[in-house]
Design a protein around this motif. Structure first.
Motif, PDB file in Angstrom:
ATOM      1  N   HIS A   1       0.843  -1.201   0.000  1.00 43.63           N
ATOM      2  CA  HIS A   1       0.000   0.000   0.000  1.00 43.63           C
ATOM      3  C   HIS A   1       0.876   1.248   0.000  1.00 43.63           C
ATOM      4  CE1 HIS A   1      -4.116  -1.294   0.152  1.00 43.63           C
ATOM      5  NE2 HIS A   1      -3.779  -2.268   0.966  1.00 43.63           N
ATOM      6  N   GLY A   2       1.949   1.178   0.794  1.00 45.38           N
ATOM      7  CA  GLY A   2       2.863   2.325   0.873  1.00 45.38           C
ATOM      8  C   GLY A   2       3.473   2.653  -0.481  1.00 45.38           C
ATOM      9  N   ARG A   3       3.705   1.621  -1.283  1.00 48.91           N
ATOM     10  CA  ARG A   3       4.284   1.843  -2.620  1.00 48.91           C
ATOM     11  C   ARG A   3       3.206   2.214  -3.639  1.00 48.91           C
ATOM     12  NH1 ARG A   3       7.391  -2.920  -1.197  1.00 48.91           N
ATOM     13  NH2 ARG A   3       6.004  -4.215  -2.436  1.00 48.91           N
ATOM     14  N   GLY A   4       1.977   2.285  -3.175  1.00 48.20           N
ATOM     15  CA  GLY A   4       0.876   2.670  -4.069  1.00 48.20           C
ATOM     16  C   GLY A   4       0.495   1.590  -5.052  1.00 48.20           C
ATOM     17  N   GLU A   5       0.840   0.331  -4.737  1.00 50.35           N
ATOM     18  CA  GLU A   5       0.586  -0.745  -5.696  1.00 50.35           C
ATOM     19  C   GLU A   5      -0.881  -1.153  -5.753  1.00 50.35           C
ATOM     20  OE1 GLU A   5       3.107  -4.096  -4.964  1.00 50.35           O
ATOM     21  OE2 GLU A   5       4.924  -2.876  -5.066  1.00 50.35           O
ATOM     22  N   LEU A   6      -1.583  -0.985  -4.623  1.00 50.49           N
ATOM     23  CA  LEU A   6      -2.928  -1.557  -4.544  1.00 50.49           C
ATOM     24  C   LEU A   6      -3.778  -0.689  -3.629  1.00 50.49           C
ATOM     25  CD1 LEU A   6      -3.822  -4.254  -5.775  1.00 50.49           C
ATOM     26  CD2 LEU A   6      -3.362  -5.322  -3.577  1.00 50.49           C
ATOM     27  N   ALA A   7      -4.889  -0.212  -4.127  1.00 50.81           N
ATOM     28  CA  ALA A   7      -5.767   0.607  -3.282  1.00 50.81           C
ATOM     29  C   ALA A   7      -6.585  -0.304  -2.380  1.00 50.81           C
ATOM     30  CB  ALA A   7      -6.692   1.442  -4.158  1.00 50.81           C
ATOM     31  N   PRO A   8      -6.772   0.068  -1.095  1.00 46.65           N
ATOM     32  CA  PRO A   8      -7.608  -0.762  -0.219  1.00 46.65           C
ATOM     33  C   PRO A   8      -9.069  -0.713  -0.656  1.00 46.65           C
ATOM     34  CG  PRO A   8      -6.881   1.229   0.922  1.00 46.65           C
ATOM     35  CD  PRO A   8      -6.236   1.250  -0.418  1.00 46.65           C
ATOM     36  N   CYS A   9      -9.821  -1.667  -0.179  1.00 41.87           N
ATOM     37  CA  CYS A   9     -11.257  -1.744  -0.462  1.00 41.87           C
ATOM     38  C   CYS A   9     -11.951  -0.494   0.084  1.00 41.87           C
ATOM     39  CB  CYS A   9     -11.731  -3.016   0.228  1.00 41.87           C
ATOM     40  SG  CYS A   9     -13.455  -3.133   0.536  1.00 41.87           S
ATOM     41  N   SER A  10     -12.936   0.006  -0.643  1.00 39.91           N
ATOM     42  CA  SER A  10     -13.654   1.203  -0.187  1.00 39.91           C
ATOM     43  C   SER A  10     -14.561   0.848   0.997  1.00 39.91           C
ATOM     44  CB  SER A  10     -14.506   1.763  -1.322  1.00 39.91           C
ATOM     45  OG  SER A  10     -15.529   0.837  -1.638  1.00 39.91           O
ATOM     46  N   GLU A  11     -14.944   1.883   1.766  1.00 43.48           N
ATOM     47  CA  GLU A  11     -15.857   1.656   2.905  1.00 43.48           C
ATOM     48  C   GLU A  11     -17.184   1.086   2.434  1.00 43.48           C
ATOM     49  OE1 GLU A  11     -16.548   4.838   5.626  1.00 43.48           O
ATOM     50  OE2 GLU A  11     -14.404   5.198   5.879  1.00 43.48           O
TER      51      GLU A  11
END
Ligand code: SF4
Length: 379
Positions: A198-208
């Protein structure tokens, strides 16, 4: 200590899952003899109760101890009589017909299986060690061995980019006819591989929104299939609710052994050294492996009772009468559809009705459980 509930932490995993921040020891070969040696010393030191209602082998991966390892562990416990509930957490690849039969002979009557998903791409992304087809094989092996109580763990709220079909996974789980289902919403914890990605911006977390949609879909499908959510993350067929976990939610005394295990005697709580190598060394040197201790004060106890009670479908009893400002808070929760007040009508008279004679008991709805932490923080 007169606990009726015994937890044994088995810290080993073959490798670390992408999202895992648990206290584990990654070992290609499980050091069964060394671990059981440490456990035997700790059980002797604490004078483990021989008459318990539940035993829970958690981890890590307790099933990595294998058939013989679990049999030896059960012998070390020297229980006077079989506990009503004896659970082992298992990874699918470890549940062979031989292992399952040996566990049942050792007294195990409940298996909590780390299924997580039925999508091989997702399992590989999670860095799990099993493929989807192993889950069904594991369930069949456990059932044939005589395991009458079987729980499946599933993870939801994965990053959308993975294309995981949550409904399809729920249906695959239901086809295996489990007695119990535990849900885990994926969170990004510091120190994990997932956190770094996530820190490297590879994958956005699931939305709320997606998190909520998947959680509520699980409620709907499991209810249709005859399950009842008796806790924010746990659903069971009638009579299959986990007895051991209930001890934690009701602040009943329990004893934990093994690295990082927690214990509670009703007044104080203590926890073991989390690192396996240090835990085993301390015990070999005749030293105490406890890393910390706290006394539960009245204020802390009330807060925990509130939080733990609201996690469960039993909810919490309210003071009678309900005083301001709690009264306003409760009315707002009920009006928003986040909670129901037992015996009361709808808002704004809910609290007034309860105070007028009905039992004032507050329970969260699934929409309320989605906001559990936020709601508890407002009281
Ligand atoms: S199997 Fe469980 S304890 Fe082991 S690394 Fe994966 S999530 Fe963590």
């Amino acid at each position: 200590m007169n606990a009726r509930h015994l937890y044994v932490h088995v810290p080993f995993c073959a490798r670390r899952c992408t999202y895992c921040d648990f206290s584990i020891a990654v070992r290609r070969e499980t050091p069964v003899a060394a671990f059981l040696g440490g456990l035997e010393r700790e059980l002797r030191r604490v004078g483990a109760p021989a008459d318990v209602a539940t035993v829970y082998l958690g981890g890590g991966t307790p099933s990595a101890l294998g058939a013989a390892g679990i049999a030896r562990l059960a012998a070390l416990l020297a229980l006077k009589r079989p506990p009503a509930e004896f659970t082992i957490e298992a990874n699918p690849e470890d549940v062979t017909p031989e292992a399952a039969r040996a566990w049942v002979r050792a007294g195990v009557n409940r298996v909590s299986l780390g299924a997580q998903s039925f999508d091989d791409g997702v399992l590989a992304w999670m860095h799990r060690t099993h493929r989807a087809e192993r889950i069904g094989e594991a369930v069949r092996s456990a059932r044939r061995a005589g395991v009458g109580n079987l729980s499946l763990d599933l993870i939801f709220a994965l990053p959308e980019a993975l294309g995981r079909d949550w409904r399809r996974d729920l249906e695959a789980a239901l086809r295996l006819e489990p007695d119990h289902v535990s849900l885990y919403g994926l969170t990004v914890e510091p120190g994990t591989a997932l956190f770094r990605r996530h820190g490297r911006g590879e994958l956005a977390p699931c939305s709320e929104q997606r998190y909520a949609d998947e959680y509520l879909l699980a409620h709907q499908r499991l209810a249709e299939a005859g399950f009842r959510f008796y806790e924010v993350s746990n659903a069971a067929r009638p009579g299959r609710e986990a007895v051991h976990n209930r001890a934690y939610w009701t602040l009943a005394p329990y004893l934990g052994v093994g690295p990082s295990a927690h214990s509670f005697d009703g007044v104080s709580r203590w926890w073991n050294e989390p690192a396996y190598a240090r835990w085993v060394r301390l015990l070999a040197e005749g030293r105490v492996p406890v890393a910390g201790r706290e006394i539960l004060g009245d204020h802390q106890r009330r807060l925990e009772q509130l939080y733990l009670g609201l996690r469960t479908s039993e909810g919490v009893g309210l003071p009678d009468p309900v005083a301001e400002p709690l009264r306003q808070t409760v009315d707002r929760w009920v009006a928003s559809g986040w909670a129901v007040l037992e015996g009361g009508g709808g808002p704004p008279s809910a609290v007034a009705a309860a105070v007028a004679g009905a039992v004032p008991r507050l329970r969260l709805t699934p929409q309320g459980w989605l906001r559990l932490d936020e709601l508890v923080a407002t009281i």
